[in-house]
Design a protein around this motif. Structure first.
Motif, PDB file in Angstrom:
ATOM      1  N   UNK A 172       0.644  -0.876   0.133  1.00 25.60           N
ATOM      2  CA  UNK A 172       0.072  -0.161  -0.141  1.00 25.60           C
ATOM      3  C   UNK A 172       0.720   1.402  -0.016  1.00 25.60           C
ATOM      4  N   UNK A 173       0.226   2.587  -0.570  1.00 26.29           N
ATOM      5  CA  UNK A 173       0.498   3.732  -0.828  1.00 26.29           C
ATOM      6  C   UNK A 173      -0.025   4.308  -0.821  1.00 26.29           C
ATOM      7  N   UNK A 174       0.347   5.892   0.061  1.00 30.24           N
ATOM      8  CA  UNK A 174      -0.760   7.554   0.139  1.00 30.24           C
ATOM      9  C   UNK A 174       0.073   8.348   0.237  1.00 30.24           C
ATOM     10  N   UNK A 175      -0.819   8.970  -0.471  1.00 32.65           N
ATOM     11  CA  UNK A 175      -0.023  10.868  -0.651  1.00 32.65           C
ATOM     12  C   UNK A 175      -0.693  11.460   0.369  1.00 32.65           C
ATOM     13  N   UNK A 176      -0.044  12.871   0.895  1.00 39.20           N
ATOM     14  CA  UNK A 176      -0.575  13.458   2.032  1.00 39.20           C
ATOM     15  C   UNK A 176      -1.366  14.679   1.297  1.00 39.20           C
ATOM     16  N   UNK A 177      -2.572  14.048   1.690  1.00 41.69           N
ATOM     17  CA  UNK A 177      -3.800  15.434   1.207  1.00 41.69           C
ATOM     18  C   UNK A 177      -2.720  17.044   1.436  1.00 41.69           C
TER      19      UNK A 177
ATOM     20  N   UNK B  33      -3.067  -1.815   4.100  1.00 41.17           N
ATOM     21  CA  UNK B  33      -3.316  -0.221   3.211  1.00 41.17           C
ATOM     22  C   UNK B  33      -3.055  -0.117   4.017  1.00 41.17           C
ATOM     23  N   UNK B  34      -3.864   1.664   4.125  1.00 40.70           N
ATOM     24  CA  UNK B  34      -3.406   2.868   4.590  1.00 40.70           C
ATOM     25  C   UNK B  34      -3.668   4.052   3.923  1.00 40.70           C
ATOM     26  N   UNK B  35      -4.026   5.384   4.689  1.00 38.86           N
ATOM     27  CA  UNK B  35      -4.491   6.526   4.050  1.00 38.86           C
ATOM     28  C   UNK B  35      -4.631   7.126   5.382  1.00 38.86           C
ATOM     29  N   UNK B  36      -4.417   8.857   4.419  1.00 41.29           N
ATOM     30  CA  UNK B  36      -4.988   9.973   5.083  1.00 41.29           C
ATOM     31  C   UNK B  36      -5.493  10.534   5.369  1.00 41.29           C
ATOM     32  N   UNK B  37      -5.819  11.320   6.637  1.00 44.28           N
ATOM     33  CA  UNK B  37      -7.233  11.504   7.174  1.00 44.28           C
ATOM     34  C   UNK B  37      -7.764  13.127   6.123  1.00 44.28           C
ATOM     35  N   UNK B  38      -8.534  13.826   6.028  1.00 41.67           N
ATOM     36  CA  UNK B  38      -9.097  15.011   4.956  1.00 41.67           C
ATOM     37  C   UNK B  38      -8.204  15.324   4.898  1.00 41.67           C
TER      38      UNK B  38
ATOM     39  N   UNK C  26      -9.542   0.441   3.444  1.00 44.27           N
ATOM     40  CA  UNK C  26      -9.907   1.119   4.664  1.00 44.27           C
ATOM     41  C   UNK C  26     -10.333   2.392   4.028  1.00 44.27           C
ATOM     42  N   UNK C  27     -10.926   3.686   4.377  1.00 51.09           N
ATOM     43  CA  UNK C  27     -11.138   5.276   3.773  1.00 51.09           C
ATOM     44  C   UNK C  27     -11.931   6.010   4.729  1.00 51.09           C
ATOM     45  N   UNK C  28     -11.158   6.791   4.802  1.00 51.38           N
ATOM     46  CA  UNK C  28     -12.232   7.721   5.799  1.00 51.38           C
ATOM     47  C   UNK C  28     -13.304   8.613   4.990  1.00 51.38           C
ATOM     48  N   UNK C  29     -14.029   9.520   5.815  1.00 55.72           N
ATOM     49  CA  UNK C  29     -14.702  10.420   5.671  1.00 55.72           C
ATOM     50  C   UNK C  29     -13.916  11.921   5.047  1.00 55.72           C
ATOM     51  N   UNK C  30     -14.848  12.240   3.881  1.00 52.06           N
ATOM     52  CA  UNK C  30     -13.909  13.347   3.361  1.00 52.06           C
ATOM     53  C   UNK C  30     -14.008  14.272   4.076  1.00 52.06           C
ATOM     54  N   UNK C  31     -14.687  14.808   4.960  1.00 55.72           N
ATOM     55  CA  UNK C  31     -14.845  16.065   5.710  1.00 55.72           C
ATOM     56  C   UNK C  31     -14.738  15.443   7.447  1.00 55.72           C
TER      57      UNK C  31
ATOM     58  N   UNK D 128      -3.628   2.657   9.357  1.00 56.74           N
ATOM     59  CA  UNK D 128      -2.944   1.786   8.895  1.00 56.74           C
ATOM     60  C   UNK D 128      -3.667   0.158   9.361  1.00 56.74           C
ATOM     61  N   UNK D 129      -3.976  -0.440   8.114  1.00 53.27           N
ATOM     62  CA  UNK D 129      -4.966  -1.606   7.808  1.00 53.27           C
ATOM     63  C   UNK D 129      -3.669  -3.126   7.678  1.00 53.27           C
ATOM     64  N   UNK D 130      -4.144  -3.690   8.803  1.00 52.07           N
ATOM     65  CA  UNK D 130      -3.480  -5.223   8.544  1.00 52.07           C
ATOM     66  C   UNK D 130      -4.089  -6.227   8.603  1.00 52.07           C
ATOM     67  N   UNK D 131      -3.232  -7.283   7.251  1.00 50.07           N
ATOM     68  CA  UNK D 131      -3.850  -8.664   7.967  1.00 50.07           C
ATOM     69  C   UNK D 131      -3.334  -9.008   9.655  1.00 50.07           C
ATOM     70  N   UNK D 132      -3.758  -8.113  10.346  1.00 51.28           N
ATOM     71  CA  UNK D 132      -3.518  -9.033  11.623  1.00 51.28           C
ATOM     72  C   UNK D 132      -5.049  -8.629  12.231  1.00 51.28           C
TER      73      UNK D 132
END
Length: 276
Positions: free
Chosen positions: A67-72, A110-115, A152-157, A122-126
């Protein structure tokens, strides 16, 4: 409300069409204004300078990258997760990692930055989701059902997070301000492989190995629409994307097809079916 009530028969569906009247703006391209292609045999001093690949290789992980993500909000900050059970925050302007994220006991899938760019999930197989600040400090852990986190997904606001799990037919939602479980979305008959909030934050769309797309009310947990059967996918969904106006969901499947679905009505836009 039954699934049959939620999904109209094919003959009752109102097809959605795009024609010339839907074009917002059309731009004519003139070949004379396009930049010329670089001539590989040219000796001109204007050739692009060769870049040293070593300036763009980040080392830290000791396993596969998942997984990879860029800061908004910070164009120089990115995050990665992999099979070494770790996540990393990187400052790409200096080619080095800013923080090593330790705490998971299995691969970071999986991973993702908040809005607002203040937090990283960070989400894991654990089977857990961990919330970090961008300095790499662990803020809390969200426990889910059995099975590894698939997405995983953050709420947009807001600081609300949803996630899907590989051994569960449910989607879970938490408040990341107090790390409280809010609700689960139940209805899929198999693993939930993909999902997201609509950009306006008012709806959740999820796809499953059961070959259905479900559209949910995030406040009540109600399944608003169930999209399945002809002319929709015949095998499990693998991915989805939602347009910027929160009106259309694009879904891909193991059957090699792509469909567009009207989120408001739950109807398949039959003109936009593609076989790959």
């Amino acid at each position: 409300m039954s699934d049959s009530q939620l999904h109209d028969d094919e003959e009752d569906n109102n097809d959605v069409f795009i024609d010339q009247s839907d074009i917002i703006h059309e731009v004519a391209l003139d070949d004379e204004v396009l930049p010329e292609a670089c001539d590989p045999n040219s000796d001109s001093d204007s050739e692009i300078e060769e870049v040293d690949d070593s300036d763009h290789i980040f080392t830290g992980h000791t396993g596969e990258l998942y997984a990879a993500a860029c800061s908004p909000t910070d164009m120089a900050l990115v995050a990665t997760g992999g099979g070494d059970d770790k996540g990393f925050l990187w400052q790409i302007n200096n080619g080095d990692w800013a923080s090593e994220l330790n705490g998971h006991t299995d691969s970071v899938s999986s991973l993702g930055f908040s809005h607002d760019g203040k937090f990283l999930a960070t989400g894991s197989f654990d089977g857990t989701v961990k919330i970090w600040d961008v300095a790499g400090n662990l803020k809390g852990t969200l426990d889910g059902p059995e099975g590894g986190v698939q997405w995983l997904r953050w709420h947009p606001r807001g600081n609300v997070l949803i996630a899907g799990f590989d051994d569960s037919s449910t989607v879970w939602m938490w408040n990341t301000d107090n790390f409280a479980f809010l609700m689960s979305f139940n209805g899929h008959a198999s693993g939930v492989t993909c999902g997201d909030f609509t950009p306006d934050g008012r709806t959740i769309c999820t796809g499953s190995d059961d070959a259905t797309l479900r559209i949910w009310n995030p406040k009540t947990g109600e399944s608003i629409h169930v999209v399945r059967g002809h002319p929709y996918h015949t095998e499990g969904l693998t991915c989805l994307a939602i347009n910027s106006t929160s009106t259309i969901a694009l879904t891909g499947s193991q059957d090699g097809s792509v469909h567009f679905v009207n989120i408001t009505t739950g109807r398949v836009c039959t003109f936009t079916t593609f076989d790959i």
